[in-house]
Design a protein around this motif. Structure first.
Motif, PDB file in Angstrom:
ATOM      1  N   VAL A  44     -21.693 -17.373  72.022  1.00  0.00           N
ATOM      2  CA  VAL A  44     -20.782 -17.708  70.921  1.00  0.00           C
ATOM      3  C   VAL A  44     -19.550 -18.432  71.470  1.00  0.00           C
ATOM      4  N   GLU A  45     -18.993 -17.925  72.564  1.00  0.00           N
ATOM      5  CA  GLU A  45     -17.834 -18.564  73.184  1.00  0.00           C
ATOM      6  C   GLU A  45     -18.173 -19.986  73.630  1.00  0.00           C
ATOM      7  N   ARG A  46     -19.357 -20.172  74.235  1.00  0.00           N
ATOM      8  CA  ARG A  46     -19.736 -21.511  74.692  1.00  0.00           C
ATOM      9  C   ARG A  46     -19.833 -22.488  73.520  1.00  0.00           C
ATOM     10  N   GLU A  47     -20.445 -22.031  72.441  1.00  0.00           N
ATOM     11  CA  GLU A  47     -20.599 -22.901  71.277  1.00  0.00           C
ATOM     12  C   GLU A  47     -19.243 -23.237  70.662  1.00  0.00           C
ATOM     13  N   ALA A  48     -18.347 -22.250  70.603  1.00  0.00           N
ATOM     14  CA  ALA A  48     -17.018 -22.502  70.057  1.00  0.00           C
ATOM     15  C   ALA A  48     -16.236 -23.467  70.939  1.00  0.00           C
ATOM     16  N   ASN A  49     -16.309 -23.305  72.254  1.00  0.00           N
ATOM     17  CA  ASN A  49     -15.604 -24.205  73.160  1.00  0.00           C
ATOM     18  C   ASN A  49     -16.123 -25.632  73.029  1.00  0.00           C
ATOM     19  N   ALA A  50     -17.450 -25.760  72.902  1.00  0.00           N
ATOM     20  CA  ALA A  50     -18.033 -27.090  72.757  1.00  0.00           C
ATOM     21  C   ALA A  50     -17.595 -27.732  71.448  1.00  0.00           C
ATOM     22  N   ALA A  51     -17.553 -26.944  70.373  1.00  0.00           N
ATOM     23  CA  ALA A  51     -17.132 -27.482  69.077  1.00  0.00           C
ATOM     24  C   ALA A  51     -15.666 -27.897  69.112  1.00  0.00           C
ATOM     25  N   GLY A  84     -26.497 -21.625  64.130  1.00  0.00           N
ATOM     26  CA  GLY A  84     -26.196 -21.464  65.544  1.00  0.00           C
ATOM     27  C   GLY A  84     -25.637 -20.090  65.860  1.00  0.00           C
ATOM     28  N   ALA A  85     -25.328 -19.885  67.140  1.00  0.00           N
ATOM     29  CA  ALA A  85     -24.830 -18.578  67.578  1.00  0.00           C
ATOM     30  C   ALA A  85     -23.510 -18.238  66.903  1.00  0.00           C
ATOM     31  N   LEU A  86     -22.634 -19.217  66.778  1.00  0.00           N
ATOM     32  CA  LEU A  86     -21.341 -18.972  66.147  1.00  0.00           C
ATOM     33  C   LEU A  86     -21.505 -18.625  64.677  1.00  0.00           C
ATOM     34  N   ASP A  87     -22.359 -19.339  63.990  1.00  0.00           N
ATOM     35  CA  ASP A  87     -22.606 -19.067  62.574  1.00  0.00           C
ATOM     36  C   ASP A  87     -23.168 -17.664  62.379  1.00  0.00           C
TER      37      ASP A  87
END
Length: 459
Positions: free
Chosen positions: A35-42, A99-102
């Motif tokens: 989740v952290e990786r996806e948020a950082n990428a976004a 996705g993971a964040l969603d």
């Protein structure tokens, strides 16, 4: 023996208790690595550079220290009316459906606040960074524009994606005079419309846990006029969102059933027993607006009135409008639309309204997600409610611990429930007997931090 000035508790002494409250409510402690990786990428990939810039001096108005800024506001006079621009953080620009964040935001539902820390709905890189409407930064936003007439009623509504920049972050206490005057003009007009449509407003003093000089205490709090006026902008947006979604045939509403005849009759009997006049024919909303929380009998009636309306919930529709679309307290069709950084379903309301305003169908991934939102929001709200109540109970017990046997002035606000004048504590009256609305003296029998309980006996 007269009560002494209330002692407060060093912050470190309650940290373990706050942690225990969170554990009991199953509040997530951290975000998973994916989740952290996806948020950082976004956060790195998303910008407002490809959007039309609306270059007006927006400001944000939030509690002190806030970093998760969902809304930015700009008001200008137009003839005898106003134009209100309300920018809402465009969280949908950062979240990939499925996705993971969603998935994680669906599991959390809401941001859960405690005095020492919060469990955010989104990782801080988004909620306090790239998606937050922080001052001086161009941000992607869902921009609502309302033209209001001389009464405060909307004559035109528009919602679209845009880039906005706040010029300043204010609290409710430090809004500059010019902006505060415009907000008050619109807010008072909207409050007058609320009264005319029969909206319910209960000025019940809230308990809040606050940190003062490194220690914790609890106090009663009545919202400032700026908060009421700011809330009216949010209500305006929520009602407009509901109207757009109902007209388009797809969306999610915040709904509340009206009180039953039995509940109203019970409140009327309670008011009579307390000597509070309820004139024949006076509607319930007008009656509760006239109650004074400083009057003990009125305070008891207000406490009972908080439970008169039905439980509020979320209602999804796709096709025909729902049979029960309205919100009793708002006295209108209404949707939660203005806090997508802190409340999951608001992101989906933004997407539904953008499509409706553009005359386009709601995207299939958004439509497919609507049905699961009420369950996710209910679970999140229950966790947040458990933390809020647990924190207040803990601090109440902590600030009274060691004062067993002392006398306090109180008001009975319900059968077996008293509210102290000072400190801002509510607790059980173990021997009961005093009717609601009675001013009484009570002695502290128990203040136990482990069980988070406070109990009193009549003096």
């Amino acid at each position: 023996m007269p009560s002494r000035w209330i002692r407060v508790v060093p912050a470190a002494a309650l940290r373990a208790g706050f942690d225990q409250v969170r554990r009991e409510a199953d509040v997530p402690e951290r975000f998973a690595a994916g989740v952290e990786r996806e948020a950082n990428a976004a956060a790195a990939a998303t910008s407002a550079d490809d959007r039309e810039r609306v270059d007006v001096p927006f400001v944000t108005i939030d509690p002190p220290g806030s970093r998760d800024l969902d809304q930015a506001l700009h008001i200008e006079r137009r003839g005898d009316g106003h134009r209100v621009r309300y920018a809402i953080a465009d969280v949908g620009a950062f979240v990939t459906r499925g996705g993971a964040l969603d998935r994680d935001t669906h599991a959390r539902g809401v941001t859960v606040y405690a005095p020492d820390e919060k469990a955010p709905l989104h990782p801080p890189v988004l909620s306090e960074g790239a998606a937050s409407l922080l001052p001086g930064e161009w941000r992607p936003a869902v921009l609502w524009t309302f033209d209001l007439d001389a009464t405060g009623a909307p004559t035109a509504t528009d919602v679209r994606r845009a880039a906005v920049r706040s010029i300043a972050q204010h609290t409710y206490e430090d809004v500059p005079a010019g902006a505060a005057a415009l907000l008050a003009e619109v807010g008072e007009r909207r409050l007058a419309l609320e009264r005319r449509r029969g909206g319910v407003r209960l000025a019940v003093p809230e308990q809040e846990v606050v940190k003062e000089d490194g220690s914790w205490t609890v106090r009663y709090r009545v919202p400032l006029p700026t908060e009421d006026h700011n809330a009216q902008i949010s209500l305006l947006t929520g009602m407009a969102a509901a109207a757009l979604m109902l007209r388009a045939g797809t969306g999610i509403l915040r709904t509340q059933a009206p009180p039953s005849a039995k509940a109203l009759a019970r409140l009327e009997h309670q008011a009579a027993a307390l000597g509070v006049d309820w004139p024949d024919g006076l509607p319930y909303p007008d009656f509760v607006r006239g109650l004074d929380p400083a009057n003990p009998a009125h305070a008891a009636v207000m406490h009972e009135a908080t439970g008169v309306g039905g439980a509020a919930g979320y209602t999804v529709f796709d096709g025909a409008p729902p049979a029960a679309a309205g919100h009793f307290a708002v006295a209108a069709d209404y949707a939660h639309a203005t806090a997508p950084l802190r409340r999951l379903q608001d992101r989906f309301v933004s997407e539904c309204c953008l499509a409706a305003c553009a005359g386009e169908p709601v995207p299939d991934p958004i439509r497919a997600a609507l049905a699961d939102l009420p369950k996710a929001m209910s679970a999140g709200a229950q966790r947040a409610g458990k933390v809020e109540r647990g924190v207040v109970d803990l601090v109440e017990a902590a600030i009274l611990a060691g004062r067993e046997g002392e006398r306090f002035d109180a008001v009975v606000i319900d059968d077996g429930l008293v509210q102290l004048r000072e400190p801002a504590v509510r607790g059980r009256l173990e021997d009961g007997g005093s009717p609601p609305g009675r001013e009484v003296g009570v002695r502290l029998q128990k203040a136990d931090m482990a069980s988070r309980t406070v109990a009193f006996a009549a003096d």
